[in-house]
Design an enzyme around this catalytic site. Structure first.
Site, PDB file in Angstrom:
ATOM      1  N   CYS A   1       0.897  -1.159   0.000  1.00 41.02           N
ATOM      2  CA  CYS A   1       0.000   0.000   0.000  1.00 41.02           C
ATOM      3  C   CYS A   1       0.930   1.202   0.000  1.00 41.02           C
ATOM      4  O   CYS A   1       1.558   1.496   1.022  1.00 41.02           O
ATOM      5  CB  CYS A   1      -0.916   0.032   1.226  1.00 41.02           C
ATOM      6  SG  CYS A   1      -1.914   1.541   1.252  1.00 41.02           S
TER       7      CYS A   1
ATOM      8  N   CYS B   1      -0.208   4.108   2.591  1.00 39.90           N
ATOM      9  CA  CYS B   1      -0.128   3.928   4.039  1.00 39.90           C
ATOM     10  C   CYS B   1       0.132   2.461   4.371  1.00 39.90           C
ATOM     11  O   CYS B   1       1.240   1.985   4.192  1.00 39.90           O
ATOM     12  CB  CYS B   1      -1.371   4.458   4.732  1.00 39.90           C
ATOM     13  SG  CYS B   1      -2.936   4.039   3.941  1.00 39.90           S
ATOM     14  N   SER B   2      -0.869   1.718   4.813  1.00 39.30           N
ATOM     15  CA  SER B   2      -0.594   0.354   5.275  1.00 39.30           C
ATOM     16  C   SER B   2      -1.813  -0.540   5.116  1.00 39.30           C
ATOM     17  O   SER B   2      -2.008  -1.449   5.909  1.00 39.30           O
ATOM     18  CB  SER B   2      -0.180   0.397   6.739  1.00 39.30           C
ATOM     19  OG  SER B   2      -1.217   1.008   7.494  1.00 39.30           O
ATOM     20  N   CYS B   3      -2.653  -0.307   4.125  1.00 36.66           N
ATOM     21  CA  CYS B   3      -3.849  -1.128   3.940  1.00 36.66           C
ATOM     22  C   CYS B   3      -3.452  -2.586   3.742  1.00 36.66           C
ATOM     23  O   CYS B   3      -2.463  -2.887   3.062  1.00 36.66           O
ATOM     24  CB  CYS B   3      -4.659  -0.633   2.746  1.00 36.66           C
ATOM     25  SG  CYS B   3      -5.317   1.023   3.021  1.00 36.66           S
TER      26      CYS B   3
HETATM   27 FE    FE Z   1      -3.347   2.175   2.826  1.00 36.50          FE
END
Ligand code: FE
Length: 199
Positions: free
Chosen positions: A104, A107-109
């Site tokens: 991602c 961010c950090s999905c």
């Molecule tokens: Fe994300």
């Protein structure tokens, strides 16, 4: 930033959580070590075991694999895994010609129902940038060396989609049961930075 990309490391929520953790620790109400152990459990033990069962089923049952590649959300739900951050799943099949890896970049999905919590490196800025610009070098650092003939595809998690990599079934596993097969499926192999473990 798109609001559906949740749990950014720099988000307001993360800062508040860190502040809360500090206060609770200071007051002796929680033990940070116990908290770390809990996070580790969801990051490496409970979470990714769900995804491993999905992969093992796909390896063992060609009809299930077909359903998984056609409608991943429904096929994963068949095994009882659904919910937040897993509403719209896409499964990417690794083959001898194509190797998929997931990131991602914003961010950090991450697909929570099948993989649990994302590892720290997945959320790090270097991974998010480098797996796009130099995926082969990143894979090499994870111990994954791919022949030049293999095409590497990096998939950037979008606002709604969560990806799960279906690693290649290792050779020499023809006689193994589904439960034994699941043991070969690691979290990292379902992100696509490694292959499944050889028995
Ligand atoms: Fe994300």
């Amino acid at each position: 930033m798109n609001p559906s990309h949740r749990s950014s490391p720099d988000s307001d929520a993360a800062i508040r959580v860190r502040a809360l953790e500090a206060i609770l620790t200071e007051k002796g109400l929680i033990d940070p070590k116990a908290l770390d152990a809990l996070v580790d459990t969801y990051e490496t033990k409970i979470g990714p075991r769900n995804g491993a069962k999905v992969v093992a089923r796909a390896w063992a049952d060609p009809a299930y694999k077909q359903r998984l590649l056609t409608d991943a959300t429904a096929a994963i739900n068949e095994l009882g895994y659904s919910g937040l951050q897993g509403e719209d799943m896409v499964v990417l099949e690794n083959t001898s010609e194509v190797h998929n890896v997931v990131v991602c970049t914003l961010c950090s999905c991450y697909p929570w129902p099948t993989l649990g919590l994302p590892p720290v490196w997945y959320k790090s800025a270097p991974y998010r940038a480098r797996v796009v610009s130099e995926p082969r070098s990143v894979l090499k650092e994870f111990g994954t060396e791919l022949p030049e003939t293999v095409e590497v595809r990096t998939w950037d998690t979008t606002a709604e989609l969560r990806y799960l990599v279906l690693p290649e079934r290792p050779p020499g596993t023809e006689q193994m049961t589904e439960a034994q097969l699941a043991e070969l499926v690691t979290r990292d192999s379902m992100i696509g930075v490694t292959r499944a473990v050889k028995p």
